[in-house]
Design a protein around this motif. Sequence first.
Motif, PDB file in Angstrom:
ATOM      1  N   TYR A   1     -21.681   5.460  -1.645  1.00  0.00           N
ATOM      2  CA  TYR A   1     -22.210   6.654  -0.997  1.00  0.00           C
ATOM      3  C   TYR A   1     -22.558   6.394   0.465  1.00  0.00           C
ATOM      4  O   TYR A   1     -22.997   5.311   0.843  1.00  0.00           O
ATOM      5  N   LEU A   2     -22.350   7.422   1.278  1.00  0.00           N
ATOM      6  CA  LEU A   2     -22.725   7.394   2.686  1.00  0.00           C
ATOM      7  C   LEU A   2     -23.422   8.716   3.005  1.00  0.00           C
ATOM      8  O   LEU A   2     -22.891   9.771   2.647  1.00  0.00           O
TER       9      LEU A   2
ATOM     10  N   ALA B   1     -18.786  12.824   5.208  1.00  0.00           N
ATOM     11  CA  ALA B   1     -19.748  11.739   4.980  1.00  0.00           C
ATOM     12  C   ALA B   1     -20.410  11.319   6.291  1.00  0.00           C
ATOM     13  O   ALA B   1     -21.618  11.080   6.343  1.00  0.00           O
TER      14      ALA B   1
ATOM     15  N   LYS C   1     -21.264   0.169  -2.633  1.00  0.00           N
ATOM     16  CA  LYS C   1     -21.700   1.046  -1.534  1.00  0.00           C
ATOM     17  C   LYS C   1     -20.853   2.314  -1.492  1.00  0.00           C
ATOM     18  O   LYS C   1     -20.269   2.683  -0.465  1.00  0.00           O
TER      19      LYS C   1
ATOM     20  N   ARG D   1     -18.310   7.562   0.320  1.00  0.00           N
ATOM     21  CA  ARG D   1     -17.956   6.947   1.602  1.00  0.00           C
ATOM     22  C   ARG D   1     -16.570   7.372   2.093  1.00  0.00           C
ATOM     23  O   ARG D   1     -16.335   7.506   3.291  1.00  0.00           O
ATOM     24  N   TRP D   2     -15.655   7.622   1.148  1.00  0.00           N
ATOM     25  CA  TRP D   2     -14.274   7.936   1.523  1.00  0.00           C
ATOM     26  C   TRP D   2     -14.080   9.406   1.898  1.00  0.00           C
ATOM     27  O   TRP D   2     -12.962   9.832   2.155  1.00  0.00           O
TER      28      TRP D   2
END
Length: 263
Positions: free
Chosen positions: A145-146, A109, A143, A103-104
Motif C-alpha cells: 500500500y501507498l 497512489a 509494502k 502501490r501499483w
Amino acid sequence: MIPVGLSTISVFPRPLEDGFRLSAECGYDGVEVMVTTDARTRDADRLKVLAKAYDQPILAIHAPTLLLTSFVWGNDHFVKLERSAQLAVDTGAETVVVHPPFRWQGKYAATFEESVRRTEDKYDVAIAVENMFPWRTGGKDRKAYLPGIDPSLMDVRHATLDFSHCALAGRDSLELANDLGSRLRHLHLTDGIGGKGNRTSDEHLVPGRGNEPVAEVLQMLAATDFGGQIIAEIKTRGVRTERDRRALIQETIDFARKHLGQA
C-alpha cells in the motif's frame, strides 16, 4: 447517541436486501452499503427504496477498493472515488469508506491524500481512510500500500478503524484510536486474533471473539464526544442457516450496545 449500523457485506453471499432486513430485525440504526459487482449496490434509487422499506438509513458507502471489485465503475480510481462520493450524496450517507491505494495504482497512489481532500471538498462528505495490514510473502512485508497502511500517519482529515485489520497488522487498536484522535470518524466493529501464525486471513470475527480491545475502544468513544459511526462488519458466510447468521449479527449489536452504554 452514537449510531450503530450493519455493513451489507456482513450477510455475504446473501442478497443485498437481506442486509437491510437483518439490520432492521436485529435493532441496528442503519446500514453501510459495500459497493460490489452487484449493480443494486450502485443504484441510488434502489438503495433508497430499501432504506425506506426497512426504515434503515444509509449511514455510509464503502467504495469498491477490493481486488474483487477492481472493475466496478471501470479501472480509473479517481472516478471510483468520485462516484462513491456522489452515491453518498444521492443516498444521504454522511461517510465514504476507502482503502489506501495499492502501490501499483500509479498516479492515484501518488496523489491519494490530495485526491481524498479534494473530493471531500467537492461533494461535502467525509472520506474516512481505513487502516490496512501488511501483505507478507516468505515472511517479508511487500509494502503493498501507498502511502501506507496506517491513516494516523497520513495527511487525511478522517479515518476508519478496523479491528480485524489491526489484529493482522499487530497494531494495538486502542493505541490507533488515540493516535487518530478527532480524525477517527468511522469504526468497523469486528475482531481478530492475528498473531504470528495467522497473518494472511482477514478474519472479521464477531467482537469479543478475538484478541483486540474492542470493548475498551467502544467505552472510550462513549465517554468522549465521538461524532462518527460504528458499523458491524463481520463474516457470516460460513454459517449453515439463516438462524445462525442472525444470531451472529444479533450478538454483534448486543456487544456494541452493552459497551457503548446503550443497552
